[in-house]
Write a protein that holds these residues in place. Structure first.
Motif, PDB file in Angstrom:
ATOM      1  N   TYR A   1      28.631 -16.197   7.300  1.00 54.94           N
ATOM      2  CA  TYR A   1      27.766 -15.162   6.665  1.00 54.94           C
ATOM      3  C   TYR A   1      27.137 -14.447   7.823  1.00 54.94           C
ATOM      4  CZ  TYR A   1      23.725 -13.306   4.385  1.00 54.94           C
ATOM      5  OH  TYR A   1      22.678 -12.387   3.540  1.00 54.94           O
ATOM      6  N   VAL A   2      27.379 -13.101   7.827  1.00 52.55           N
ATOM      7  CA  VAL A   2      26.684 -12.085   8.924  1.00 52.55           C
ATOM      8  C   VAL A   2      25.916 -11.139   8.107  1.00 52.55           C
ATOM      9  CG1 VAL A   2      27.395 -10.607  10.617  1.00 52.55           C
ATOM     10  CG2 VAL A   2      29.022 -12.511  10.255  1.00 52.55           C
ATOM     11  N   PRO A   3      24.477 -11.383   8.110  1.00 45.79           N
ATOM     12  CA  PRO A   3      23.822 -10.433   7.612  1.00 45.79           C
ATOM     13  C   PRO A   3      23.304  -9.383   8.798  1.00 45.79           C
ATOM     14  CG  PRO A   3      22.561 -12.418   8.092  1.00 45.79           C
ATOM     15  CD  PRO A   3      23.788 -12.754   8.345  1.00 45.79           C
ATOM     16  N   VAL A   4      23.125  -8.020   8.124  1.00 41.51           N
ATOM     17  CA  VAL A   4      22.872  -7.128   9.099  1.00 41.51           C
ATOM     18  C   VAL A   4      21.491  -6.265   8.840  1.00 41.51           C
ATOM     19  CG1 VAL A   4      23.779  -4.725  10.210  1.00 41.51           C
ATOM     20  CG2 VAL A   4      25.227  -6.519   9.488  1.00 41.51           C
ATOM     21  N   ASP A   5      20.605  -5.973   9.412  1.00 44.85           N
ATOM     22  CA  ASP A   5      19.350  -5.663   8.781  1.00 44.85           C
ATOM     23  C   ASP A   5      18.759  -4.800  10.008  1.00 44.85           C
ATOM     24  OD1 ASP A   5      17.809  -5.841   6.141  1.00 44.85           O
ATOM     25  OD2 ASP A   5      16.757  -4.963   7.386  1.00 44.85           O
ATOM     26  N   ILE A   6      17.938  -3.765   9.763  1.00 50.14           N
ATOM     27  CA  ILE A   6      17.175  -3.105  10.913  1.00 50.14           C
ATOM     28  C   ILE A   6      15.833  -3.825  11.123  1.00 50.14           C
ATOM     29  CG2 ILE A   6      16.217  -1.527   9.346  1.00 50.14           C
ATOM     30  CD1 ILE A   6      16.116   0.611  11.508  1.00 50.14           C
ATOM     31  N   SER A   7      15.441  -4.530  10.039  1.00 49.05           N
ATOM     32  CA  SER A   7      14.226  -5.071  10.072  1.00 49.05           C
ATOM     33  C   SER A   7      14.316  -6.684  10.717  1.00 49.05           C
ATOM     34  CB  SER A   7      13.418  -5.224   8.764  1.00 49.05           C
ATOM     35  OG  SER A   7      12.187  -5.718   8.832  1.00 49.05           O
ATOM     36  N   VAL A   8      14.370  -6.701  12.052  1.00 48.80           N
ATOM     37  CA  VAL A   8      14.901  -7.876  12.804  1.00 48.80           C
ATOM     38  C   VAL A   8      13.917  -8.956  12.721  1.00 48.80           C
ATOM     39  CG1 VAL A   8      15.495  -8.784  14.996  1.00 48.80           C
ATOM     40  CG2 VAL A   8      16.073  -6.230  14.539  1.00 48.80           C
TER      41      VAL A   8
ATOM     42  N   CYS B   1      18.266 -11.748   2.169  1.00 47.13           N
ATOM     43  CA  CYS B   1      19.440 -12.576   1.963  1.00 47.13           C
ATOM     44  C   CYS B   1      19.782 -13.361   0.674  1.00 47.13           C
ATOM     45  CB  CYS B   1      19.710 -13.445   3.168  1.00 47.13           C
ATOM     46  SG  CYS B   1      19.460 -12.710   4.964  1.00 47.13           S
ATOM     47  N   ALA B   2      18.704 -12.742  -0.222  1.00 50.13           N
ATOM     48  CA  ALA B   2      18.613 -13.504  -1.500  1.00 50.13           C
ATOM     49  C   ALA B   2      20.087 -13.528  -2.225  1.00 50.13           C
ATOM     50  CB  ALA B   2      17.502 -13.309  -2.324  1.00 50.13           C
ATOM     51  N   LYS B   3      20.333 -11.947  -2.349  1.00 49.90           N
ATOM     52  CA  LYS B   3      21.746 -11.523  -3.264  1.00 49.90           C
ATOM     53  C   LYS B   3      23.027 -11.996  -2.690  1.00 49.90           C
ATOM     54  CE  LYS B   3      19.638  -7.078  -4.618  1.00 49.90           C
ATOM     55  NZ  LYS B   3      19.796  -5.663  -4.322  1.00 49.90           N
ATOM     56  N   ALA B   4      23.003 -12.215  -1.520  1.00 51.48           N
ATOM     57  CA  ALA B   4      24.514 -12.814  -1.170  1.00 51.48           C
ATOM     58  C   ALA B   4      24.417 -14.361  -1.337  1.00 51.48           C
ATOM     59  CB  ALA B   4      24.273 -12.347   0.387  1.00 51.48           C
ATOM     60  N   ALA B   5      23.236 -15.083  -0.989  1.00 55.04           N
ATOM     61  CA  ALA B   5      23.239 -16.407  -1.143  1.00 55.04           C
ATOM     62  C   ALA B   5      23.473 -16.514  -2.808  1.00 55.04           C
ATOM     63  CB  ALA B   5      21.644 -16.715  -0.725  1.00 55.04           C
ATOM     64  N   ARG B   6      22.871 -15.814  -3.546  1.00 60.06           N
ATOM     65  CA  ARG B   6      23.379 -16.461  -4.913  1.00 60.06           C
ATOM     66  C   ARG B   6      24.932 -16.011  -5.134  1.00 60.06           C
ATOM     67  NH1 ARG B   6      20.146 -12.296  -7.416  1.00 60.06           N
ATOM     68  NH2 ARG B   6      18.279 -12.576  -6.330  1.00 60.06           N
ATOM     69  N   LEU B   7      25.436 -15.394  -4.292  1.00 52.84           N
ATOM     70  CA  LEU B   7      27.222 -15.474  -4.602  1.00 52.84           C
ATOM     71  C   LEU B   7      27.806 -16.385  -3.869  1.00 52.84           C
ATOM     72  CD1 LEU B   7      27.512 -11.452  -4.519  1.00 52.84           C
ATOM     73  CD2 LEU B   7      27.635 -12.980  -6.314  1.00 52.84           C
ATOM     74  N   PHE B   8      27.147 -17.135  -2.857  1.00 56.09           N
ATOM     75  CA  PHE B   8      27.813 -18.099  -2.019  1.00 56.09           C
ATOM     76  C   PHE B   8      28.757 -19.222  -3.001  1.00 56.09           C
ATOM     77  CE2 PHE B   8      24.801 -18.287   1.971  1.00 56.09           C
ATOM     78  CZ  PHE B   8      24.977 -16.897   2.097  1.00 56.09           C
TER      79      PHE B   8
ATOM     80  N   PRO C   1      38.321 -12.194  -1.949  1.00 57.10           N
ATOM     81  CA  PRO C   1      38.937 -13.394  -1.464  1.00 57.10           C
ATOM     82  C   PRO C   1      38.183 -14.475  -1.141  1.00 57.10           C
ATOM     83  CG  PRO C   1      38.934 -11.812   0.167  1.00 57.10           C
ATOM     84  CD  PRO C   1      38.448 -11.210  -0.986  1.00 57.10           C
ATOM     85  N   GLU C   2      38.500 -15.865  -1.322  1.00 55.34           N
ATOM     86  CA  GLU C   2      37.616 -16.931  -0.878  1.00 55.34           C
ATOM     87  C   GLU C   2      37.784 -17.082   0.581  1.00 55.34           C
ATOM     88  OE1 GLU C   2      38.240 -21.046  -2.160  1.00 55.34           O
ATOM     89  OE2 GLU C   2      37.772 -20.195  -4.358  1.00 55.34           O
ATOM     90  N   GLY C   3      36.743 -17.540   1.208  1.00 55.92           N
ATOM     91  CA  GLY C   3      37.127 -17.916   2.504  1.00 55.92           C
ATOM     92  C   GLY C   3      36.626 -16.742   3.550  1.00 55.92           C
ATOM     93  N   ALA C   4      36.058 -15.512   3.072  1.00 60.51           N
ATOM     94  CA  ALA C   4      35.990 -14.658   3.954  1.00 60.51           C
ATOM     95  C   ALA C   4      35.056 -14.688   4.872  1.00 60.51           C
ATOM     96  CB  ALA C   4      35.952 -13.136   3.029  1.00 60.51           C
ATOM     97  N   VAL C   5      34.798 -13.888   5.773  1.00 63.75           N
ATOM     98  CA  VAL C   5      33.503 -13.477   6.492  1.00 63.75           C
ATOM     99  C   VAL C   5      32.709 -12.618   5.800  1.00 63.75           C
ATOM    100  CG1 VAL C   5      32.519 -12.676   8.641  1.00 63.75           C
ATOM    101  CG2 VAL C   5      34.816 -13.884   8.694  1.00 63.75           C
ATOM    102  N   LEU C   6      31.577 -12.837   5.249  1.00 65.30           N
ATOM    103  CA  LEU C   6      30.815 -11.811   4.480  1.00 65.30           C
ATOM    104  C   LEU C   6      29.626 -11.179   5.458  1.00 65.30           C
ATOM    105  CD1 LEU C   6      30.136 -11.329   1.572  1.00 65.30           C
ATOM    106  CD2 LEU C   6      28.430 -13.212   1.442  1.00 65.30           C
ATOM    107  N   LEU C   7      29.992  -9.902   5.330  1.00 67.47           N
ATOM    108  CA  LEU C   7      29.061  -8.972   6.163  1.00 67.47           C
ATOM    109  C   LEU C   7      28.064  -8.351   5.047  1.00 67.47           C
ATOM    110  CD1 LEU C   7      32.179  -7.863   7.766  1.00 67.47           C
ATOM    111  CD2 LEU C   7      30.128  -8.316   9.406  1.00 67.47           C
ATOM    112  N   ASP C   8      26.852  -8.697   5.132  1.00 72.73           N
ATOM    113  CA  ASP C   8      25.817  -8.249   4.358  1.00 72.73           C
ATOM    114  C   ASP C   8      24.998  -7.158   4.836  1.00 72.73           C
ATOM    115  OD1 ASP C   8      24.042  -8.057   2.258  1.00 72.73           O
ATOM    116  OD2 ASP C   8      23.017 -10.272   2.499  1.00 72.73           O
ATOM    117  N   LEU C   9      25.164  -5.976   4.465  1.00 76.85           N
ATOM    118  CA  LEU C   9      24.635  -4.860   4.955  1.00 76.85           C
ATOM    119  C   LEU C   9      23.260  -4.602   4.336  1.00 76.85           C
ATOM    120  CD1 LEU C   9      27.282  -1.889   5.454  1.00 76.85           C
ATOM    121  CD2 LEU C   9      26.482  -3.723   6.964  1.00 76.85           C
ATOM    122  N   GLY C  10      21.955  -4.551   5.118  1.00 77.33           N
ATOM    123  CA  GLY C  10      20.657  -4.335   4.652  1.00 77.33           C
ATOM    124  C   GLY C  10      20.299  -5.426   3.807  1.00 77.33           C
ATOM    125  N   ALA C  11      20.836  -6.683   4.459  1.00 76.83           N
ATOM    126  CA  ALA C  11      20.541  -8.164   4.036  1.00 76.83           C
ATOM    127  C   ALA C  11      18.928  -8.287   3.616  1.00 76.83           C
ATOM    128  CB  ALA C  11      20.858  -9.238   4.882  1.00 76.83           C
ATOM    129  N   GLY C  12      18.256  -7.829   4.184  1.00 78.26           N
ATOM    130  CA  GLY C  12      16.759  -8.354   3.793  1.00 78.26           C
ATOM    131  C   GLY C  12      16.299  -9.661   3.762  1.00 78.26           C
TER     132      GLY C  12
END
Ligand code: AVI
Length: 332
Positions: free
Chosen positions: A108-115, A93-100, A80-91
């Motif tokens: 956009y809510v990226p999640v990563d252990i490497s804060v 963030c390049a892959k998600a950004a290409r899909l914007f 769906p368009e207009g979703a909240v995009l939760l990016d697991l292990g975003a690092g």
């Protein structure tokens, strides 16, 4: 509007030097010894991983990118368009950004252990997309993936609670979990999607079984970048536990275990190695191995079954010409 604002950050967990890390110590004391691959990703480890993705031998990243490039429009018919995009292990963030441009998320809510790494990359990304609300979540989602009270309040404050949620989990990082753990994480992802508006789901990249030589080269490259990535884990453990691993005394080993359908990475002691930390020590015999990572390679039909078991509806699936890598869309 959300202009020229620094992205917000919620830090739920970060491995800290000086903390006791019982899970790490327990793994070191086991036979065979093991360390969770999540400890690869300190700031240097995250950068070494980015370097791995540029290596000619490491096919997954570029193969997955080709699947997204070739089938992105087809995916957008389901996601769906207009979703909240939760990016697991975003690092980065390049892959998600290409899909914007294709997915047109509302947040956009990226999640990563490497804060610290995420903080830097997200600040740069926010500058490029000043209108897109962004919330960084610094957490170890490998043990529990759920949106905490702060993240829910952030969504509610922007009237985004009832937007569909798309969990984006590219790169076949799901392969770094044992199948039971992978199922548990997929169940949690399903619950997070289900709590949002209708139409959400999971967009996930999965590496597939292929010839052994291709697999083993991808995890033991000519330049030794993967070897450095593997050994850097010991430096990270030294900092976390105040331990005294000598990284140069450990040899990088990567092999395909066909029975388990997984690449295994190990560090093999060159000579007897005694490692000490406050309150403990462990002696490794010459040639003894420390297991640092599994990277499962899935058959698409088995992964589709795992998605159904986690509660998702019938998945869609796209792949490359060789059938090396698959992207699944699993609706809630
Ligand atoms: C992050 N993960 C999917 C990588 C993989 O291929 O399993 C980690 C990695 N380990 C060695 N090279 C890359």
């Amino acid at each position: 509007r959300y202009i020229d604002q620094a992205p917000q950050f919620v830090q739920l967990h970060q491995p800290r030097p000086g903390a006791s890390h019982p899970e790490l110590v327990a793994g070191l004391m086991q036979t065979p010894a093991g360390i969770s691959p999540k400890f690869f990703y300190d700031a240097l480890g995250s950068r070494l991983f980015d370097a791995i993705t540029e290596l000619p031998e490491y096919y997954p990243t570029r193969t997955e990118a080709a699947v997204f490039a070739q089938h992105g429009a087809g995916m957008a018919r389901h996601v769906p368009e207009g979703a909240v995009l939760l990016d697991l292990g975003a690092g980065s963030c390049a892959k998600a950004a290409r899909l914007f441009p294709v997915l047109r998320p509302s947040a956009y809510v990226p999640v990563d252990i490497s804060v610290d790494y995420l903080r830097d990359t997200l600040a740069a990304l926010q500058q490029r997309h000043p209108d897109l609300p962004m919330l960084g979540l610094g957490m170890d989602f490998s043990t529990l993936f759920a949106l905490g009270a702060d993240a829910n309040a952030w969504l509610a404050g922007r009237a985004l609670s009832q937007q569909p949620r798309v969990v984006f989990y590219p790169g076949s990082s799901i392969g770094n979990f044992l199948p039971d753990q992978a199922l548990a994480l997929l169940c949690q992802a399903h619950a997070v999607c289900e709590a949002g508006g209708a139409g959400g789901g999971l967009l996930i990249g999965v590496d597939r079984v292929k010839p052994r030589d291709v697999l083993e080269r991808a995890y033991d490259d000519e330049l030794g970048v993967t070897a450095a990535f593997n050994r850097n884990l010991l430096r990270h453990v030294n900092r976390l536990l105040n331990a005294d691993f000598a990284p140069a005394a450990w040899q990088h080993v990567a092999l395909f275990n066909a029975d388990e359908s997984r690449i295994e990475m190990h560090l093999q002691a060159m000579g007897t190695q005694t490692v000490r930390w406050p309150g403990g020590e462990r002696t490794f015999a010459d040639g003894e191995r420390l297991h640092t990572e599994n990277s499962y390679k899935w058959q698409p039909q088995d992964f589709a079954m795992l998605l159904r078991e986690a509660g998702f509806g019938a998945p869609k699936h796209w792949t490359d010409a060789n059938g090396w890598f698959s992207v699944f869309w699993a609706p809630v």
